[in-house]
Enzyme design. Structure first.
Site, PDB file in Angstrom:
ATOM      1  N   ILE A 265      17.289 -22.688  59.790  1.00 12.73           N
ATOM      2  CA  ILE A 265      18.198 -21.458  59.527  1.00 12.73           C
ATOM      3  C   ILE A 265      19.717 -22.070  58.880  1.00 12.73           C
ATOM      4  O   ILE A 265      20.182 -23.051  59.501  1.00 12.73           O
ATOM      5  CB  ILE A 265      18.323 -20.973  60.996  1.00 12.73           C
TER       6      ILE A 265
ATOM      7  N   TYR B 271      15.481 -34.599  70.410  1.00 10.85           N
ATOM      8  CA  TYR B 271      15.617 -32.871  70.100  1.00 10.85           C
ATOM      9  C   TYR B 271      14.064 -32.354  70.172  1.00 10.85           C
ATOM     10  O   TYR B 271      13.998 -31.378  70.847  1.00 10.85           O
ATOM     11  CB  TYR B 271      16.261 -32.779  68.555  1.00 10.85           C
TER      12      TYR B 271
ATOM     13  N   VAL C 236      25.768 -25.561  79.775  1.00  5.84           N
ATOM     14  CA  VAL C 236      24.362 -24.947  80.343  1.00  5.84           C
ATOM     15  C   VAL C 236      23.864 -26.331  81.148  1.00  5.84           C
ATOM     16  O   VAL C 236      22.786 -26.226  81.570  1.00  5.84           O
ATOM     17  CB  VAL C 236      23.556 -24.727  79.132  1.00  5.84           C
TER      18      VAL C 236
ATOM     19  N   ASN D 284      19.687 -19.784  74.313  1.00  7.97           N
ATOM     20  CA  ASN D 284      19.900 -20.392  72.732  1.00  7.97           C
ATOM     21  C   ASN D 284      20.695 -21.756  72.681  1.00  7.97           C
ATOM     22  O   ASN D 284      20.478 -22.229  71.590  1.00  7.97           O
ATOM     23  CB  ASN D 284      20.834 -19.012  71.961  1.00  7.97           C
TER      24      ASN D 284
ATOM     25  N   LYS E 118      12.326 -29.635  72.629  1.00  2.18           N
ATOM     26  CA  LYS E 118      11.951 -28.011  72.241  1.00  2.18           C
ATOM     27  C   LYS E 118      10.690 -27.887  72.797  1.00  2.18           C
ATOM     28  O   LYS E 118      10.131 -26.830  73.193  1.00  2.18           O
ATOM     29  CB  LYS E 118      12.009 -27.880  70.891  1.00  2.18           C
TER      30      LYS E 118
END
Ligand SMILES: NC(=O)c1ccc[n+]([C@@H]2O[C@H](COP(=O)([O-])OP(=O)(O)OC[C@H]3O[C@@H](n4cnc5c(N)ncnc54)[C@H](O)[C@@H]3O)[C@@H](O)[C@H]2O)c1
Length: 244
Positions: free
Chosen positions: A188, A155, A63, A89, A159
């Protein structure tokens, strides 16, 4: 079947949250394009979807590469002739502090997590605009709101940027009835969150890590007609870890 006759591209669909989203969309009748840098993993996802008689296609895609994303969109159009849903995602969970992060690592994280969604959304926008329908979902993170309790700066910054890109895209595409929303997972249960300290998990008010299926359920909702009046929203899926 909420997504009958609809085509969904899910980046990073080869494992974890992305794979759960592919499964949930397929269960709602979507044709699913699994775009992942790891072709074998993407094919494995397709294999599980085809077992449920859904139509699916695996495409090897980095991506962070504009040419690869253009090729992805052309492949999807040639094969299925439409695109209805894009889930940005794919993400690189390279957790570094500012002090320990090299310039190359900074660029890689930002290129995958932020430039990728920019490039792919840009490539898909003309199609969604012409159809005057569609939904884009960006996978952001709790870390983008906190500065990264365990995730570190590059990171988290990627985001936070993606959260802002979500709102900017939502404004740009609203006149065309195309909705753009984000999902901010907390912790998660995927390989990316395998090394979080126990104290961080014990702090989750609902008492456990989320499951990839919990995030997938939010993606199904945001992509569906049930969310027809929702755009520019960031939906937390974090067990109450942060309530804002
Ligand atoms: N797991 C969590 O706790 C958590 C929390 C917040 C946000 N997120 C976000 O959710 C998304 C999915 O996370 P996950 O836990 O399933 O991660 P994961 O590491 O399990 O899976 C990521 C997938 O993305 C693919 N990928 C990586 N780089 C790529 C690239 N350049 N091009 C195409 N594909 C690429 C990988 O091959 C893999 O299949 C990510 O954007 C992540 O930042 C995850």
């Amino acid at each position: 079947m909420m997504f009958k006759d609809q085509v969904a591209i899910v980046t990073g669909g080869g494992q974890g949250i992305g794979r759960a989203i592919c499964t949930a969309f397929a269960n709602e009748g979507a044709t699913v394009v699994v775009a992942d840098i790891d072709l074998a993993q993407a094919q494995e996802t397709v294999h599980t979807l085809e077992a449920s008689l859904s139509t699916a296609l695996a495409v090897q895609t980095d991506v962070s590469c504009a040419a690869a994303l253009e090729a992805l969109v052309q492949t999807v159009l040639a094969r299925f002739n439409r695109i209805d849903i894009l889930v940005n995602n794919a993400g690189l969970g390279l957790f570094r502090s500012v002090e320990s992060c090299s310039e190359e690592e900074w660029d890689r994280v930002l290129n995958v997590n932020l430039k990728g969604p920019f490039l792919l959304s840009k490539a898909v926008m003309p199609i969604l605009k012409a159809q005057e329908s569609g939904a884009i979902i960006n996978m952001v993170s709790l870390a983008g709101k906190t500065g990264g309790i365990v995730a570190g700066a590059p990171y988290s910054v990627s985001k936070a940027g993606l959260e802002c890109l979500t709102k900017a895209l939502a404004r740009e595409l609203a006149p065309y009835r195309v909705r753009v929303n984000g999902i901010a997972p907390g912790i998660i249960d995927t390989p990316m969150a395998a090394h979080h300290p126990p104290a961080f998990i014990e702090a989750i008010p609902l008492g456990e890590k989320g499951r990839p299926e919990d995030v997938a359920a939010a993606a199904v909702f945001l992509a569906s007609e049930n969310a027809r009046h929702i755009t520019g929203e960031i939906l937390d899926v974090n067990g109450g870890l942060m309530m804002d």
